[in-house]
Structure formats: C-alpha cells, structure tokens
Design an enzyme around this catalytic site. Sequence first.
Site, PDB file in Angstrom:
ATOM      1  N   LYS A  61      46.946  38.539  51.574  1.00 43.11           N
ATOM      2  CA  LYS A  61      48.024  39.443  51.159  1.00 43.11           C
ATOM      3  C   LYS A  61      47.427  40.577  50.348  1.00 43.11           C
ATOM      4  CE  LYS A  61      50.734  40.077  47.753  1.00 43.11           C
ATOM      5  NZ  LYS A  61      50.815  41.551  47.865  1.00 43.11           N
ATOM      6  N   GLU A  94      40.533  35.598  39.378  1.00 40.97           N
ATOM      7  CA  GLU A  94      39.647  36.632  38.813  1.00 40.97           C
ATOM      8  C   GLU A  94      40.577  37.663  38.202  1.00 40.97           C
ATOM      9  OE1 GLU A  94      38.109  39.706  38.092  1.00 40.97           O
ATOM     10  OE2 GLU A  94      37.575  40.097  40.186  1.00 40.97           O
ATOM     11  N   GLU A 109      44.108  45.399  28.373  1.00 40.08           N
ATOM     12  CA  GLU A 109      43.485  46.041  29.531  1.00 40.08           C
ATOM     13  C   GLU A 109      44.319  47.254  29.938  1.00 40.08           C
ATOM     14  OE1 GLU A 109      43.610  44.169  33.503  1.00 40.08           O
ATOM     15  OE2 GLU A 109      41.449  44.453  33.544  1.00 40.08           O
TER      16      GLU A 109
END
Length: 499
Positions: free
Chosen positions: A179, A254, A387
Amino acid sequence: MKKYQLFIDGKFVDSESGECRPVINPATEEPIATVPVAQKGDAKRAIEAARKSFDSRSWSGMDVRERAKILMRVVDKLRSRQEELATIESAESGATIRMTSMMEIPIGIEHFKALVELGERIPAYEPLPWIDMPAVSWNFVNREPIGVCAGIVPWNLPFMIMAWKVAPALIMGNSMVLKPSTDTPLTALELAATAAECGLPPGVLNVVTGSGPVVGEELCANPMVDKIAFTGSTQTGKRVMKLGADTIKKVTLELGGKSPTIICDDADLSIAVDGALFGTFFHAGQFCESGTRCFVPASIYDTFMAQLAERVGHIKLGDTADYETTMGPVVSKAQLARVLGYIETGRKEGARLVCGGGRPPELSKGWFVQPTVFEEVPNSATIAREEIFGPVLTVIRYKNVDDAIAMANDSVYGLGGAVFSRDVPKAITIAKRIRTGTVWVNDFHLVNALAPFGGYKQSGVGRELGPHGLLEYTQVKHIHVDLGLQRSQKFWYDYIFND
Ligand code: TXE
C-alpha cells in the site's frame, strides 16, 4: 493524463467503487495522473490473492535460485526504465530530478539487487549442535517464508522504501500486498507492471492504492496477513502495532526520528558544515533519519555558524525537473502547513532565526519552504523534540562532549545520527554512546543495503536491509528427528504408561 489501476492477482483492475483521485505534482500543484481510491473490499481481494498464491506454493515452494532469476529480470528491466521512473518519482513526490535520477532510483534498484543476492545466500537449513538428551536426535532449523506480508509505504522515498520491503519479502518466498501513500502511489504501480512482465506469478505482488484508515487498517487487521512491514510516523506506527496485535502478527516498524549531528571541536569544517546541511536539507528534510538537531561546541560555534549561514545560500530551490535545482518542495499542502506551523512555534518559543523561515517569495507555485536554520535552541524546545519532516535545522550549543551526548540521547527517537571529527577513534567512541540504530562518522544519509537500518526507542521495531532485515521476513522452524528407533529407547513414553 494517465489513469492507473490497482494491481491484484496479476492483473490491472479498477476498484470496486470506480472512484479515482488525482496525484498532484507538489512543485507545480498540477495533477499528473489518477489512481483508484480502493476500499476495504479491494484490499480484501488483494489479500486473498496473496494468500492463494502463497498457499499454492507457486512462489513460496519455488527454489530460491529460481525466485532470484525472476527477481534479477525485474532488476534488469527496472534499470532499463531508470530515467522514466526518476521522472515519475520526481513528479509525484516533489523530489528534484537531480535527486531521483542520481540517487533514489539507481540506488533503490541497486538495493533491490543487493537484497535479492543476499537473500539467495541465506541458508534454509541451519544445523543445530548435537543433542543426546534424553536420547540421540538430529536437530536443525528450517528457515521458511512467513506467508502474506503487508508493505505500507510513506511518501518521502516511495520507490526506495518500497524496494526495501518488496525485494526481501519476495526473495524469502513470501507474497505481498503493497500500500503506497495516497500522495505518491505511481512508482509502486510501475514496479508491479514490471514484475508482471518479468514472470512473477499472479498474486505474489499486489498493489492497492487507498487511504491509511481504510486500506492500511484492513491490511493490519486482516487475519490472512501474517506480517506487517510499516514505514511512517510514530503515531501511525503505534496504531499499526495495536491493530496487528489482535491476530499476533509479526510487525516491523520504521518510524520517525530527530537525529543528532555532533560536531567535534577538531572537525574538518569543510566537511562538517556541508555534512550538517546535507543531513538536514537533502530532499527538503523529508528523510526519517534527517540530522535535524546539530550540536556545536562553544569553542568553534561562531566560525561554524558563519560558514553554515553562507553555505545555506548555495541551496537552489525551483523547478524540480531542472537538473540545476537542488531542493524541491515538501510533499503536500498539509505537510507545508505542518512545517510552517513548526517554524512559527520555533519563533514563539524564542529560537533565533538564522535564515529562511517561510515560503520562498520568488516561487508563486509549489509547496516550497526555504531552508530554515534556528540557533540558540534549547534541547527542550518543541522544534528540537518533535519530528518536523521539512527543511528546518535547529542548532544547539554545547559545553563538552558528555553534555552533547546527553542532549543527543534526550529524545524519544533513536533512528540516526552523525559525528564529525578528524579523530576517528574518538568519533567511534562517541558513536557507540549515541542510542540510535545508525551513526555515520563524517557523513550522513549513506544507507547501506548490506547493513541493518532501523530505530531504537520510538523510532521503530526490527530492522530493514542487510541479513538482519531479510531474516525479519522468515519464520524459523525447529525440526527434531529422533534417532532412537526402538520402542525401548523411548523411556519417556512411560510417563503416561505403566505397563
Ligand atoms: O504519515 P503516516 P503521514 C512522519 C512525518 C510526517 C508525519 C505525517 O513527521 O510529517 O509522519 O505524515 C499509511 N493504518 N513521517 O501522515 O500517517 C499511510 O497511508 C495503516 C515519517 O503521511 O505515518 C501511508 O501509506 N496505515 C516517515 C503510511 O501509513 C496507515 C515517513 C505513512 O503515513 C494508517 C512519512 C492507519 N491507520 C511520514 N494511517 C518516516 N519515518 O520515514 C496512515 N497509514
């Protein structure tokens, strides 16, 4: 404008609803293609096709050398399409053609090849030491594919991250449903077309374009899926892990990062300044391992900052199809708003803006952000903790190396990092004390297909790449062959008999 379809069971097909959405070039804000908006039913069809192909053993039961031959044909074909893929990738992701044609596509293909070659050499048979208790037996481990793997890929490096999932899954004998991100689905569909042309059996690789909450969640929850390999935000990673827990799937994640770059006082500044900038501004900061926190010693702080500010001026924003352009836009309007929001927060929290700080006034179209540097940022500031995933660097002054390492490790993330020093043994000692999955010494971003890549802490679980990454796509089975061939040797049966 090209109209793409889903790739299920070896065929290109429309979604059940027939609904499509445009794919937008982030540099021009213009549509470049359309893709289906898949629903849960489409995801289920793809999972069923993958399950059928796995259970039929058309691929999983094939000799690994035969699988490798087919996958190496895919590599050759991808190489012949390199230029075309670089153009598509640049247009859908906003990466410069300079980056996709010189780095992402060629290196992504080489990583694909290296993982196939490495996987071919992983032995299916692993002997165990001689065992003679309670009686003599021969024991070995049979390494097997896991089954159906879901590969969920983000938008920052769609081709490369997809290669890191597809090559290991397939060479180890699994079937996969991929996906891609809704923003960047095209090179995944191009890969599927290439794989089908090269003789990959139907159902082994399926590509479903659709949203995370619909298609992604079906992949994570469906009992027919055995493993999830996810790259994306830490927040979504937590959701993926929870969804996979109900059916005890193997999950590799990840996730995000806030990687430190530690500049030592003996660093070669001609390497360290450009290295720190490459670590942050390559691909407009949209790498999970980007070195967005730069720690600079007080002793060389002013010299370092003067050189850094000068070098930022050499980064060229503009037309991503022009080989002279060195930095593109961020991927979407939503990401632009997010990055600008963080810049505003940095200002409000008192960080000093060295350069950048907004959209480039000379570019009227595209989701561009100026390369932005903040200094005098405490490590506790929002822009030093969260982030941002855009071209924003925070520079933090430090007193001594222990102080720098403590701040580097004071983060929920643990993905990457770098140390710049002329004294390599000293740099390695520092690297060992940084709690992240990768540390570069005197460099940044050089991800190696033969080395494990992944995160400590909330940057992830498991590894991609190298033998460690390949083994994540396998199950281990212990086979015990009892060598006691007489009933009288099997005294343990008498635990249940007394005759
Ligand atoms: O990521 P998501 P988004 C970070 C970066 C960025 C932020 C948001 O900080 O600003 O994430 O980006 C699929 N179940 N990274 O929203 O949501 C989704 O469709 C299953 C870091 O794009 O993590 C896409 O294919 N799947 C990062 C993929 O997950 C779901 C790279 C990633 O999307 C899902 C990208 C769900 N509920 C963003 N929701 C990195 N570490 O490299 C979404 N997805």
